[in-house]
Design a protein around this motif. Structure first.
Motif, PDB file in Angstrom:
ATOM      1  N   MET A   1       0.848  -1.180   0.000  1.00  9.02           N
ATOM      2  CA  MET A   1       0.000   0.000   0.000  1.00  9.02           C
ATOM      3  C   MET A   1       0.889   1.236   0.000  1.00  9.02           C
ATOM      4  SD  MET A   1      -3.087   0.925   2.511  1.00  9.02           S
ATOM      5  CE  MET A   1      -3.794   2.513   2.456  1.00  9.02           C
ATOM      6  N   LYS A   2       0.471   2.249  -0.733  1.00  4.34           N
ATOM      7  CA  LYS A   2       1.205   3.506  -0.796  1.00  4.34           C
ATOM      8  C   LYS A   2       0.315   4.639  -0.308  1.00  4.34           C
ATOM      9  CE  LYS A   2       1.970   3.472  -5.171  1.00  4.34           C
ATOM     10  NZ  LYS A   2       2.407   3.783  -6.533  1.00  4.34           N
ATOM     11  N   LEU A   3       0.964   5.667   0.231  1.00  5.94           N
ATOM     12  CA  LEU A   3       0.271   6.890   0.628  1.00  5.94           C
ATOM     13  C   LEU A   3       0.685   8.002  -0.311  1.00  5.94           C
ATOM     14  CD1 LEU A   3       0.945   6.891   4.484  1.00  5.94           C
ATOM     15  CD2 LEU A   3      -1.092   6.091   3.318  1.00  5.94           C
ATOM     16  N   SER A   4      -0.268   8.787  -0.762  1.00  5.31           N
ATOM     17  CA  SER A   4       0.082   9.981  -1.528  1.00  5.31           C
ATOM     18  C   SER A   4       0.653  11.007  -0.554  1.00  5.31           C
ATOM     19  CB  SER A   4      -1.154  10.555  -2.235  1.00  5.31           C
ATOM     20  OG  SER A   4      -2.025  11.151  -1.289  1.00  5.31           O
ATOM     21  N   ASP A   5       1.326  12.006  -1.087  1.00  2.57           N
ATOM     22  CA  ASP A   5       1.858  13.070  -0.232  1.00  2.57           C
ATOM     23  C   ASP A   5       0.740  13.779   0.535  1.00  2.57           C
ATOM     24  OD1 ASP A   5       4.416  12.477  -1.105  1.00  2.57           O
ATOM     25  OD2 ASP A   5       4.486  14.114  -2.560  1.00  2.57           O
ATOM     26  N   ARG A   6      -0.418  14.000  -0.133  1.00  3.16           N
ATOM     27  CA  ARG A   6      -1.549  14.667   0.529  1.00  3.16           C
ATOM     28  C   ARG A   6      -2.095  13.829   1.680  1.00  3.16           C
ATOM     29  NH1 ARG A   6      -3.004  15.914  -5.027  1.00  3.16           N
ATOM     30  NH2 ARG A   6      -4.116  13.954  -4.988  1.00  3.16           N
ATOM     31  N   ALA A   7      -2.213  12.518   1.460  1.00  5.54           N
ATOM     32  CA  ALA A   7      -2.714  11.640   2.527  1.00  5.54           C
ATOM     33  C   ALA A   7      -1.737  11.629   3.691  1.00  5.54           C
ATOM     34  CB  ALA A   7      -2.938  10.226   2.001  1.00  5.54           C
ATOM     35  N   ALA A   8      -0.442  11.552   3.387  1.00  3.35           N
ATOM     36  CA  ALA A   8       0.568  11.535   4.450  1.00  3.35           C
ATOM     37  C   ALA A   8       0.526  12.820   5.269  1.00  3.35           C
ATOM     38  CB  ALA A   8       1.961  11.323   3.854  1.00  3.35           C
ATOM     39  N   GLU A   9       0.395  13.944   4.616  1.00  2.99           N
ATOM     40  CA  GLU A   9       0.343  15.219   5.339  1.00  2.99           C
ATOM     41  C   GLU A   9      -0.886  15.296   6.239  1.00  2.99           C
ATOM     42  OE1 GLU A   9       2.717  17.547   5.658  1.00  2.99           O
ATOM     43  OE2 GLU A   9       3.899  16.110   4.498  1.00  2.99           O
ATOM     44  N   ARG A  10      -2.035  14.818   5.743  1.00  2.00           N
ATOM     45  CA  ARG A  10      -3.255  14.858   6.552  1.00  2.00           C
ATOM     46  C   ARG A  10      -3.157  13.900   7.746  1.00  2.00           C
ATOM     47  NH1 ARG A  10      -6.588  17.650   9.106  1.00  2.00           N
ATOM     48  NH2 ARG A  10      -8.651  16.755   9.326  1.00  2.00           N
ATOM     49  N   ILE A  11      -2.649  12.706   7.516  1.00  2.00           N
ATOM     50  CA  ILE A  11      -2.480  11.739   8.608  1.00  2.00           C
ATOM     51  C   ILE A  11      -1.522  12.296   9.650  1.00  2.00           C
ATOM     52  CG2 ILE A  11      -1.554   9.463   9.222  1.00  2.00           C
ATOM     53  CD1 ILE A  11      -2.610   8.534   6.421  1.00  2.00           C
ATOM     54  N   LYS A  12      -0.420  12.866   9.186  1.00  2.00           N
ATOM     55  CA  LYS A  12       0.568  13.438  10.107  1.00  2.00           C
ATOM     56  C   LYS A  12      -0.048  14.559  10.944  1.00  2.00           C
ATOM     57  CE  LYS A  12       4.250  15.915   8.822  1.00  2.00           C
ATOM     58  NZ  LYS A  12       5.538  16.232   8.157  1.00  2.00           N
ATOM     59  N   ALA A  13      -0.848  15.407  10.329  1.00  2.00           N
ATOM     60  CA  ALA A  13      -1.487  16.508  11.051  1.00  2.00           C
ATOM     61  C   ALA A  13      -2.468  15.978  12.100  1.00  2.00           C
ATOM     62  CB  ALA A  13      -2.213  17.435  10.069  1.00  2.00           C
ATOM     63  N   ILE A  14      -3.245  14.985  11.733  1.00  2.00           N
ATOM     64  CA  ILE A  14      -4.205  14.423  12.691  1.00  2.00           C
ATOM     65  C   ILE A  14      -3.460  13.683  13.801  1.00  2.00           C
ATOM     66  CG2 ILE A  14      -6.146  12.861  13.004  1.00  2.00           C
ATOM     67  CD1 ILE A  14      -6.917  13.435  10.077  1.00  2.00           C
ATOM     68  N   MET A  15      -2.375  12.980  13.463  1.00  5.34           N
ATOM     69  CA  MET A  15      -1.579  12.290  14.486  1.00  5.34           C
ATOM     70  C   MET A  15      -1.030  13.284  15.504  1.00  5.34           C
ATOM     71  SD  MET A  15       0.557   9.232  12.631  1.00  5.34           S
ATOM     72  CE  MET A  15       1.438   8.833  14.134  1.00  5.34           C
ATOM     73  N   ALA A  16      -0.617  14.460  15.032  1.00  5.37           N
ATOM     74  CA  ALA A  16      -0.099  15.486  15.939  1.00  5.37           C
ATOM     75  C   ALA A  16      -1.174  15.925  16.927  1.00  5.37           C
ATOM     76  CB  ALA A  16       0.426  16.674  15.141  1.00  5.37           C
ATOM     77  N   GLU A  17      -2.421  16.006  16.459  1.00  4.24           N
ATOM     78  CA  GLU A  17      -3.530  16.358  17.346  1.00  4.24           C
ATOM     79  C   GLU A  17      -3.813  15.248  18.361  1.00  4.24           C
ATOM     80  OE1 GLU A  17      -6.908  17.240  14.894  1.00  4.24           O
ATOM     81  OE2 GLU A  17      -5.872  18.867  13.858  1.00  4.24           O
ATOM     82  N   GLN A  18      -3.563  13.999  17.981  1.00  4.00           N
ATOM     83  CA  GLN A  18      -3.796  12.855  18.863  1.00  4.00           C
ATOM     84  C   GLN A  18      -2.777  12.799  19.997  1.00  4.00           C
ATOM     85  OE1 GLN A  18      -6.361  10.486  18.610  1.00  4.00           O
ATOM     86  NE2 GLN A  18      -7.163  11.880  17.082  1.00  4.00           N
ATOM     87  N   GLY A  19      -1.610  13.371  19.772  1.00  6.61           N
ATOM     88  CA  GLY A  19      -0.563  13.361  20.786  1.00  6.61           C
ATOM     89  C   GLY A  19       0.212  12.064  20.799  1.00  6.61           C
ATOM     90  N   ALA A  20       0.956  11.861  21.860  1.00  5.85           N
ATOM     91  CA  ALA A  20       1.840  10.706  21.965  1.00  5.85           C
ATOM     92  C   ALA A  20       1.095   9.385  22.066  1.00  5.85           C
ATOM     93  CB  ALA A  20       2.761  10.871  23.170  1.00  5.85           C
ATOM     94  N   GLY A  21      -0.197   9.410  22.277  1.00  6.08           N
ATOM     95  CA  GLY A  21      -0.968   8.182  22.432  1.00  6.08           C
ATOM     96  C   GLY A  21      -1.295   7.465  21.137  1.00  6.08           C
ATOM     97  N   ALA A  22      -0.919   8.011  19.995  1.00  4.03           N
ATOM     98  CA  ALA A  22      -1.254   7.385  18.716  1.00  4.03           C
ATOM     99  C   ALA A  22      -0.004   6.775  18.084  1.00  4.03           C
ATOM    100  CB  ALA A  22      -1.854   8.413  17.769  1.00  4.03           C
ATOM    101  N   ALA A  23      -0.057   5.464  17.854  1.00  2.00           N
ATOM    102  CA  ALA A  23       1.034   4.770  17.173  1.00  2.00           C
ATOM    103  C   ALA A  23       0.887   4.874  15.663  1.00  2.00           C
ATOM    104  CB  ALA A  23       1.074   3.300  17.586  1.00  2.00           C
ATOM    105  N   GLY A  24      -0.311   5.179  15.206  1.00  2.00           N
ATOM    106  CA  GLY A  24      -0.558   5.312  13.777  1.00  2.00           C
ATOM    107  C   GLY A  24      -2.027   5.141  13.459  1.00  2.00           C
ATOM    108  N   LEU A  25      -2.342   5.278  12.204  1.00  2.00           N
ATOM    109  CA  LEU A  25      -3.697   5.095  11.706  1.00  2.00           C
ATOM    110  C   LEU A  25      -3.832   3.648  11.252  1.00  2.00           C
ATOM    111  CD1 LEU A  25      -6.446   6.332  10.847  1.00  2.00           C
ATOM    112  CD2 LEU A  25      -5.400   6.779   8.625  1.00  2.00           C
ATOM    113  N   ARG A  26      -4.751   2.895  11.875  1.00  2.00           N
ATOM    114  CA  ARG A  26      -4.958   1.494  11.505  1.00  2.00           C
ATOM    115  C   ARG A  26      -6.016   1.432  10.404  1.00  2.00           C
ATOM    116  NH1 ARG A  26      -3.290  -2.543  13.930  1.00  2.00           N
ATOM    117  NH2 ARG A  26      -3.263  -1.644  16.007  1.00  2.00           N
ATOM    118  N   ILE A  27      -5.662   0.738   9.321  1.00  2.00           N
ATOM    119  CA  ILE A  27      -6.572   0.565   8.193  1.00  2.00           C
ATOM    120  C   ILE A  27      -6.931  -0.912   8.093  1.00  2.00           C
ATOM    121  CG2 ILE A  27      -6.845   0.758   5.695  1.00  2.00           C
ATOM    122  CD1 ILE A  27      -4.918   3.084   5.760  1.00  2.00           C
TER     123      ILE A  27
END
Length: 119
Positions: A1-27
Motif C-alpha cells: 500500500m502507498k500513501l500519496s503526499d496529501r494523505a501523508a500530510e493529513r495523517i501526520k497533522a491528525i496524528m499530531a492532534e492525537q498526541g503521543a498516544g497514537a502509534a498510527g492510523l490502523r486501516i
C-alpha cells in the motif's frame, strides 16, 4: 500500500492532534454496506505483532493483517473539494462499489501479487 503526499500530510497533522498516544492510523476492511465491504480507519495506541507498517513523510499507517490481501497495490489519497474532504482509496482489487461510495466489493489479491510481496 502507498500513501500519496496529501494523505501523508493529513495523517501526520491528525496524528499530531492525537498526541503521543497514537502509534498510527490502523486501516482494515470489514463486511458491510450495500456492496459487501467497507474500509475501516481507527487510531491505534500500539502496533500489533502482525501489522504491516507503511510510513511516508512522517505519517504512519498500520494495516490489519486480515486486510493485507485486499489492500495490495492500493494507493490512499486525501481529496478536498467544495463539499467534502476525505481519504480516497484507489484499489486494483476493487471489483465494484455502491452508488453512495461508502462500500466496495473487493477480491483478494492474486497469488502472484502475494509471491511478489514475499520475494
Amino acid at each position: 500500500m502507498k500513501l500519496s503526499d496529501r494523505a501523508a500530510e493529513r495523517i501526520k497533522a491528525i496524528m499530531a492532534e492525537q498526541g503521543a498516544g497514537a502509534a498510527g492510523l490502523r486501516i482494515g476492511v470489514k463486511k458491510g454496506g450495500c456492496a459487501g465491504m467497507e474500509y475501516t480507519l481507527d487510531w491505534a495506541a500500539e502496533q500489533k505483532p502482525f501489522d504491516e507498517v507503511v510510513e511516508h513523510n512522517g505519517a504512519r499507517v498500520l494495516i490489519d493483517p486480515k486486510a493485507v490481501m485486499y489492500l495490495l497495490g492500493t494507493e490512499m489519497d486525501y481529496k478536498t473539494d467544495k463539499l467534502s474532504a476525505q481519504f480516497v482509496f484507489t484499489n486494483p482489487n476493487q471489483t465494484g462499489s455502491c452508488g453512495c461510495g461508502e462500500s466496495v466489493n473487493l477480491a483478494p489479491a492474486s497469488g502472484d501479487k502475494l509471491e511478489a510481496l514475499r520475494g
